[in-house]
Design a protein around this motif. Sequence first.
Motif, PDB file in Angstrom:
ATOM      1  N   HIS A 116      -2.159   5.095  -4.643  1.00  0.00           N
ATOM      2  CA  HIS A 116      -3.579   4.769  -4.795  1.00  0.00           C
ATOM      3  C   HIS A 116      -4.372   5.992  -5.257  1.00  0.00           C
ATOM      4  CE1 HIS A 116      -7.672   3.524  -4.096  1.00  0.00           C
ATOM      5  NE2 HIS A 116      -7.825   4.583  -3.323  1.00  0.00           N
ATOM      6  N   TYR A 174      -2.901  -1.596  -4.863  1.00  0.00           N
ATOM      7  CA  TYR A 174      -1.695  -1.982  -4.126  1.00  0.00           C
ATOM      8  C   TYR A 174      -0.629  -2.340  -5.162  1.00  0.00           C
ATOM      9  CZ  TYR A 174      -4.416  -2.394   0.221  1.00  0.00           C
ATOM     10  OH  TYR A 174      -5.195  -2.139   1.325  1.00  0.00           O
ATOM     11  N   TRP A 203       0.807  -1.210   0.000  1.00  0.00           N
ATOM     12  CA  TRP A 203       0.000   0.000   0.000  1.00  0.00           C
ATOM     13  C   TRP A 203       0.843   1.263   0.000  1.00  0.00           C
ATOM     14  CZ3 TRP A 203      -4.689   1.650  -0.939  1.00  0.00           C
ATOM     15  CH2 TRP A 203      -5.115   2.884  -0.428  1.00  0.00           C
ATOM     16  N   HIS A 207      -9.225  -0.503  -4.317  1.00  0.00           N
ATOM     17  CA  HIS A 207      -7.972   0.076  -3.843  1.00  0.00           C
ATOM     18  C   HIS A 207      -6.805  -0.527  -4.607  1.00  0.00           C
ATOM     19  CE1 HIS A 207     -10.003   0.873   0.314  1.00  0.00           C
ATOM     20  NE2 HIS A 207     -10.375   1.740  -0.604  1.00  0.00           N
TER      21      HIS A 207
END
Length: 478
Positions: A381, A410, A376, A408
């Motif tokens: 993002h 990653y 992350w 999201h």
Amino acid sequence: PGPVLLYGLLAAVAAVAEGGRALPQLSDDIPFRVNWPGTELSLPTTGVLYKEDNYIIMTTVDKEKYKCLLPLIASGNEEEEKDYKGPTPGELLEPLFKQSSCSYRIESYWTYEVCHGKHIRQYHEEKETGQKINIQEYYLGNMIMKNPLSEPVESQKLSCSCDLFLSLTQIPTKNIEGQMTPYYPVELGNGTPCSLRQNLPRSSTVMYICHPEAKHEILSVAEVTTCEYEVVILTPLLCNHPKYRFRASPVNDIFCQSLPGSPLKPHNLEQLEKQQEMLKMPFRRVKEEEMPSTKEEKFSSIHKPVAVGSHQLLTVGTTHISKLTDEQLIKEFLSGSYCFHGGVGWWKYEFCYGKYVHQYHEDKESGKTSVVVGTWSKEEHIEWSRKNAARTFYLREDGTQTVRMVSHFYGNGDVCDLTDKPRQVTVKLKCKESDSPHAVTIYMLEPHSCQYILGVESPVICKILDTADEYGLLSVPS
């Protein structure tokens, strides 16, 4: 649960005859669990059947006596199947058709919509400049009415001919994760014309299979031949029919109630359990939420590798994830300290919100092999979300909208041998209602080499989706 008693009990189950009839030979393929419900006994209403007269009396070495109710481990020729006089599978599914309910499955590009008894649609929504939404869609099948002037399709017996056919022939089965599973087919034709087949209409077979934990989910969509599809739906409605009953329960429960003068649970078993608890004590210094594997209680969900077009669905499975309260769990999940685990094939998956996605394989000999699929970065993002939809909305009947899914990004995973680039994954968090409030279903797709889609579905997510901001980032509900 008391090895001596359990082994003795299972031996007795194999040997005892009910009304002179020997019970099926036991094997390691059918695991059992002894429960001690005390005076309050509520038998399961789905899955394995129980009958009041199907019990044995067990006596421990301490002369404690228990009446143990045994499950009926049904085979295809069991008397309860032959004697069944209840509703047909079509009648059991009728509420689903009459409610005009729809089920959805979101893949990496397409979304599949099954409106039961009406149609199957695959579509893709794209926002163009000026926020105009462009929809690409195909109908994979529509319920063909025999007489267009007759009553609406909801009130027709959708599958009466099918019921008659199935009563005269063997019930069809489908191989799902190595297990031949009975299903009830509903044919839908008259779909969008197929240019690859001289404009013949697309058609589908919807296969309804029993799963007591399900909420009419779409398990899989597969194009078996050009413009002909198979759609598998998990539903609890069929489970009341013995010939369609869910047979993949991980454990068959035996319920033992004490007879007068005996304790609720055998004394030796109580002592053994206390000793086991004492042995665990030194390890409890570790925070419980840091050890998700100690709390996972897996149950057998039907799962299957399936190809949808070029999108390979690797695994799908369901796990009960926690005994924590909802509020605790949401806080732990959003802080990244409580991770979701899933997957039932060679690879398992670990998803820690706001931290990483790992895939791993554990082997007794070679240990644990782990691959970083993505890590992350809030900045990465946000940059990704400027070009991709971080939130997907669902329009309610009253005109208001609610968040249906957040996505999201990653990136920066382990370098991929095939592309020489870091792996990356888009995590799609979706609401999924379940009888178990703390269940999670995880499946992974690989639409392009080392570029993944991780689907994460859970009732926990239902409680936080509406907190999503413009970037799809979630927060603890106020």
